[in-house]
Design a protein around this motif. Structure first.
Motif, PDB file in Angstrom:
ATOM      1  N   ASP A 130       0.723  -1.054   0.108  1.00  0.00           N
ATOM      2  CA  ASP A 130       0.030   0.057   0.109  1.00  0.00           C
ATOM      3  C   ASP A 130       0.863   1.212  -0.053  1.00  0.00           C
ATOM      4  O   ASP A 130       1.556   1.561   0.906  1.00  0.00           O
ATOM      5  N   GLN A 131       0.768   2.034  -1.043  1.00  0.00           N
ATOM      6  CA  GLN A 131       1.458   3.111  -1.149  1.00  0.00           C
ATOM      7  C   GLN A 131       1.321   4.367  -0.053  1.00  0.00           C
ATOM      8  O   GLN A 131       2.058   5.284   0.060  1.00  0.00           O
ATOM      9  N   ASN A 132      -0.003   4.087   0.339  1.00  0.00           N
ATOM     10  CA  ASN A 132      -0.307   5.332   1.484  1.00  0.00           C
ATOM     11  C   ASN A 132       0.850   4.921   2.899  1.00  0.00           C
ATOM     12  O   ASN A 132       1.167   5.756   3.481  1.00  0.00           O
ATOM     13  N   LEU A 133       1.214   3.657   2.938  1.00  0.00           N
ATOM     14  CA  LEU A 133       2.030   3.468   3.983  1.00  0.00           C
ATOM     15  C   LEU A 133       3.527   4.167   3.754  1.00  0.00           C
ATOM     16  O   LEU A 133       4.084   4.644   4.455  1.00  0.00           O
ATOM     17  N   CYS A 134       3.802   3.866   2.574  1.00  0.00           N
ATOM     18  CA  CYS A 134       5.183   4.571   1.760  1.00  0.00           C
ATOM     19  C   CYS A 134       5.185   6.092   1.938  1.00  0.00           C
ATOM     20  O   CYS A 134       6.211   6.571   2.599  1.00  0.00           O
ATOM     21  N   ALA A 135       4.068   6.562   1.865  1.00  0.00           N
ATOM     22  CA  ALA A 135       3.661   8.132   2.064  1.00  0.00           C
ATOM     23  C   ALA A 135       4.149   8.487   3.451  1.00  0.00           C
ATOM     24  O   ALA A 135       4.601   9.552   3.721  1.00  0.00           O
ATOM     25  N   ARG A 136       3.812   7.717   4.322  1.00  0.00           N
ATOM     26  CA  ARG A 136       3.899   8.094   5.846  1.00  0.00           C
ATOM     27  C   ARG A 136       5.178   7.506   6.225  1.00  0.00           C
ATOM     28  O   ARG A 136       5.635   7.572   7.392  1.00  0.00           O
ATOM     29  N   GLY A 137       6.085   7.064   5.309  1.00  0.00           N
ATOM     30  CA  GLY A 137       7.418   6.599   5.689  1.00  0.00           C
ATOM     31  C   GLY A 137       7.664   5.433   5.932  1.00  0.00           C
ATOM     32  O   GLY A 137       8.676   4.964   6.555  1.00  0.00           O
ATOM     33  N   TRP A 138       6.610   4.603   5.794  1.00  0.00           N
ATOM     34  CA  TRP A 138       6.936   3.046   6.027  1.00  0.00           C
ATOM     35  C   TRP A 138       7.219   2.500   4.823  1.00  0.00           C
ATOM     36  O   TRP A 138       6.450   2.572   3.704  1.00  0.00           O
ATOM     37  N   PRO A 139       8.234   1.513   4.745  1.00  0.00           N
ATOM     38  CA  PRO A 139       8.770   0.905   5.871  1.00  0.00           C
ATOM     39  C   PRO A 139      10.037   1.457   6.238  1.00  0.00           C
ATOM     40  O   PRO A 139      11.084   0.708   6.958  1.00  0.00           O
ATOM     41  N   ALA A 140      10.497   2.566   5.671  1.00  0.00           N
ATOM     42  CA  ALA A 140      11.656   3.452   6.097  1.00  0.00           C
ATOM     43  C   ALA A 140      11.851   3.510   7.594  1.00  0.00           C
ATOM     44  O   ALA A 140      12.916   3.363   7.819  1.00  0.00           O
ATOM     45  N   GLU A 141      10.943   3.870   8.056  1.00  0.00           N
ATOM     46  CA  GLU A 141      10.960   3.942   9.834  1.00  0.00           C
ATOM     47  C   GLU A 141      10.321   2.792  10.145  1.00  0.00           C
ATOM     48  O   GLU A 141       9.080   2.696  10.538  1.00  0.00           O
ATOM     49  N   ARG A 142      11.159   1.871  10.369  1.00  0.00           N
ATOM     50  CA  ARG A 142      10.787   0.503  10.935  1.00  0.00           C
ATOM     51  C   ARG A 142      10.939   0.365  12.445  1.00  0.00           C
ATOM     52  O   ARG A 142      11.552  -0.593  12.906  1.00  0.00           O
ATOM     53  N   LEU A 143      10.706   1.355  13.254  1.00  0.00           N
ATOM     54  CA  LEU A 143      11.329   1.370  14.575  1.00  0.00           C
ATOM     55  C   LEU A 143      10.332   0.699  15.470  1.00  0.00           C
ATOM     56  O   LEU A 143       9.161   0.401  15.300  1.00  0.00           O
ATOM     57  N   SER A 144      10.700  -0.114  16.394  1.00  0.00           N
ATOM     58  CA  SER A 144      10.161  -0.807  17.481  1.00  0.00           C
ATOM     59  C   SER A 144       9.413  -0.278  18.377  1.00  0.00           C
ATOM     60  O   SER A 144      10.071   0.807  18.938  1.00  0.00           O
ATOM     61  N   PRO A 145       8.221  -0.646  18.926  1.00  0.00           N
ATOM     62  CA  PRO A 145       7.849   0.247  19.977  1.00  0.00           C
ATOM     63  C   PRO A 145       8.569  -0.002  21.237  1.00  0.00           C
ATOM     64  O   PRO A 145       8.460   0.656  21.953  1.00  0.00           O
ATOM     65  N   LEU A 146       9.590  -0.855  21.173  1.00  0.00           N
ATOM     66  CA  LEU A 146      10.418  -1.170  22.436  1.00  0.00           C
ATOM     67  C   LEU A 146      11.779  -0.477  22.275  1.00  0.00           C
ATOM     68  O   LEU A 146      12.629  -0.494  23.159  1.00  0.00           O
ATOM     69  N   ASP A 147      12.075   0.167  20.997  1.00  0.00           N
ATOM     70  CA  ASP A 147      13.262   0.968  20.724  1.00  0.00           C
ATOM     71  C   ASP A 147      13.319   1.993  22.068  1.00  0.00           C
ATOM     72  O   ASP A 147      12.743   2.947  21.780  1.00  0.00           O
ATOM     73  N   GLY A 148      14.315   1.856  22.944  1.00  0.00           N
ATOM     74  CA  GLY A 148      14.594   2.921  23.976  1.00  0.00           C
ATOM     75  C   GLY A 148      13.528   2.889  24.801  1.00  0.00           C
ATOM     76  O   GLY A 148      13.524   4.170  25.535  1.00  0.00           O
ATOM     77  N   ARG A 149      12.650   1.993  25.134  1.00  0.00           N
ATOM     78  CA  ARG A 149      11.473   2.104  26.005  1.00  0.00           C
ATOM     79  C   ARG A 149      11.441   0.850  26.722  1.00  0.00           C
ATOM     80  O   ARG A 149      11.953  -0.278  26.603  1.00  0.00           O
ATOM     81  N   ILE A 150      10.709   1.032  27.843  1.00  0.00           N
ATOM     82  CA  ILE A 150      10.485   0.221  28.581  1.00  0.00           C
ATOM     83  C   ILE A 150       8.771   0.420  29.060  1.00  0.00           C
ATOM     84  O   ILE A 150       8.331   1.541  29.164  1.00  0.00           O
ATOM     85  N   LEU A 151       8.028  -0.594  28.997  1.00  0.00           N
ATOM     86  CA  LEU A 151       6.478  -0.484  28.927  1.00  0.00           C
ATOM     87  C   LEU A 151       5.964  -0.812  30.265  1.00  0.00           C
ATOM     88  O   LEU A 151       6.303  -1.962  30.839  1.00  0.00           O
ATOM     89  N   VAL A 152       5.251  -0.134  31.054  1.00  0.00           N
ATOM     90  CA  VAL A 152       4.814  -0.329  32.122  1.00  0.00           C
ATOM     91  C   VAL A 152       3.343  -0.014  32.301  1.00  0.00           C
ATOM     92  O   VAL A 152       3.102   1.063  31.991  1.00  0.00           O
ATOM     93  N   GLY A 153       2.433  -1.256  32.783  1.00  0.00           N
ATOM     94  CA  GLY A 153       1.049  -0.958  32.626  1.00  0.00           C
ATOM     95  C   GLY A 153       0.247  -1.677  33.594  1.00  0.00           C
ATOM     96  O   GLY A 153       0.849  -2.525  34.391  1.00  0.00           O
ATOM     97  N   LEU A 154      -1.050  -1.735  33.371  1.00  0.00           N
ATOM     98  CA  LEU A 154      -1.941  -2.013  34.211  1.00  0.00           C
ATOM     99  C   LEU A 154      -3.016  -3.309  33.741  1.00  0.00           C
ATOM    100  O   LEU A 154      -3.211  -3.014  32.568  1.00  0.00           O
ATOM    101  N   TYR A 155      -2.991  -4.367  34.437  1.00  0.00           N
ATOM    102  CA  TYR A 155      -3.980  -5.509  33.719  1.00  0.00           C
ATOM    103  C   TYR A 155      -5.313  -5.654  34.420  1.00  0.00           C
ATOM    104  O   TYR A 155      -5.414  -5.113  35.745  1.00  0.00           O
ATOM    105  N   GLY A 156      -6.158  -6.108  33.624  1.00  0.00           N
ATOM    106  CA  GLY A 156      -7.536  -6.058  33.977  1.00  0.00           C
ATOM    107  C   GLY A 156      -8.388  -6.363  32.833  1.00  0.00           C
ATOM    108  O   GLY A 156      -8.034  -6.426  31.632  1.00  0.00           O
ATOM    109  N   THR A 157      -9.834  -6.002  33.030  1.00  0.00           N
ATOM    110  CA  THR A 157     -10.692  -5.912  31.898  1.00  0.00           C
ATOM    111  C   THR A 157     -11.703  -5.009  32.257  1.00  0.00           C
ATOM    112  O   THR A 157     -12.132  -4.536  33.348  1.00  0.00           O
TER     113      THR A 157
END
Length: 365
Positions: free
Chosen positions: A98-125
């Motif tokens: 999909d060229q819309n993804l390319c227009a937004r810089g994908w997949p040139a910007e393939r950064l992971s949500p974990l790059d330079g990050r730690i995720l801390v959250g809360l569990y439940g429903t």
């Protein structure tokens, strides 16, 4: 006389040549020249249970547009677990991305949500109390609680961003079979979207957790598919509640195998291209009986596989689980769950951050 002979000879030759040309055009079409035409993806049609390649627009040299559609449907009950090379695809139009993804810089910007990050959250429903702290108060109030917990980690980490998140169980295993006999119930989709919208408005991520019980795993994946197509939304699977035939959730520990993990990763890799971001897959485990065939787990580079050390109790047992899973096949990243009411005692953020490998995903129940 000579001119007359040449005249009739020309007529005969012209007649024979025309006949041969007509015969060739009628019988030897395979030798007709092939003209290459440019193919440009112009859209991506999405259905809940299928992945459909983009509609292709073909323009002939004459300028007259001709439309053609190429469809490669992969139903959710049979995603191809060999799709891991998809990450090597480029934005070249010939790949059908999909060229819309390319227009937004994908997949040139393939950064992971974990790059330079730690995720801390809360569990439940979101449906209320019983499974964890999430759902005990309003979504906005839960944002405040998640930020407070994340800030305890951020105070220690100076070179890493700590990102809070909601970990929502959206398919919940039951002891009662229910009308459909699948031993689960679901959070309504408007409620799921409400919590996602609140999280996104406050710069938080969301993890949707499924406890299939006796429902086929692909059916529950299909239920959350519209949300996984959104950015900032990720997936968790709880093998404890993937029940064998005749077993009741809560009375027996369920289990998952490596092939099922590959199936989910392949399915999630398709959501990566739809959302334009890498996706996280969290697998909960607290007992060896919950898994078999880890050696068959494949690596999908656009799917970040997090092995979450689940279970409550004293720190020694929890730490031992974390170290064990890190040495087993299929491990990519470590996660760690803590229980406010059942851990004895609850490990401090400093103790969690001293674990090796250091968890990238910390969730409180």
């Amino acid at each position: 006389m000579i001119y007359r002979r040449w005249f009739w000879l020309g007529i005969v030759l012209l007649f024979v040549g025309g006949a041969l040309l007509a015969l060739s055009a009628g019988l030897d079409v395979s030798r007709a020249p092939v003209v290459a035409v440019p193919v440009t993806p112009v859209g991506l049609e999405i259905a809940d249970s299928t992945f459909v390649e983009p509609v292709l627009a073909v323009e002939l040299e004459s300028g007259a547009p001709v439309t053609a559609t190429t469809r490669m449907e992969k139903t959710i009950d049979s995603p191809d677990p060999t799709l891991s090379p998809v990450e090597d695809m480029s934005c070249d139009a010939s790949t059908g991305i999909d060229q819309n993804l390319c227009a937004r810089g994908w997949p040139a910007e393939r950064l992971s949500p974990l790059d330079g990050r730690i995720l801390v959250g809360l569990y439940g429903t979101p449906l209320g109390r019983g499974l964890g702290i999430l759902g005990t108060v309003s979504p906005t109030a839960t944002v405040t609680l998640a930020r407070e917990q994340a800030s305890a980690y951020q105070a220690i980490l100076t070179d890493t961003a700590v990102v809070p998140f909601f970990h929502m169980v959206t398919t919940i295993a039951d002891r009662d079979p229910g009308e459909d006999g699948d031993y689960n119930h679901r959070v309504p989709t408007p409620t799921i979207q409400l919590w996602i919208d609140v999280a996104r408005a406050h710069g938080m991520l969301v993890v949707l957790d499924i406890q299939p019980a006796h429902s086929p795993l692909p059916v529950e994946l299909d239920y959350v598919a519209p949300f996984l197509r959104q950015r900032g939304v990720h997936l968790a699977v709880d093998p404890e509640f993937m029940m064998p035939h005749g077993a009741v959730p809560g009375e027996r520990i369920g289990f998952m195998d490596g092939d099922s993990v590959n199936l989910v990763q392949a399915w999630l890799a398709e959501r990566v291209w739809e959302a334009g971001e890498r996706k996280l897959l969290i697998i909960h485990q607290f007992d060896e009986r919950m898994f078999e065939g880890k050696e068959r787990i494949r690596s999908y580079r656009l799917v970040e596989l997090i092995w979450d050390s689940d279970g409550f109790g004293g720190p020694p047992a929890k730490i031992a689980d974390h170290l064990q899973y890190a040495e087993e096949p299929g491990f990519e990243y470590g996660g760690f769950k803590l229980f406010y009411d059942y851990d004895e005692p609850v490990m401090s953020p400093a103790e969690v951050l001293r674990l090796q490998p250091r968890p990238v995903f910390v969730v409180y129940q």
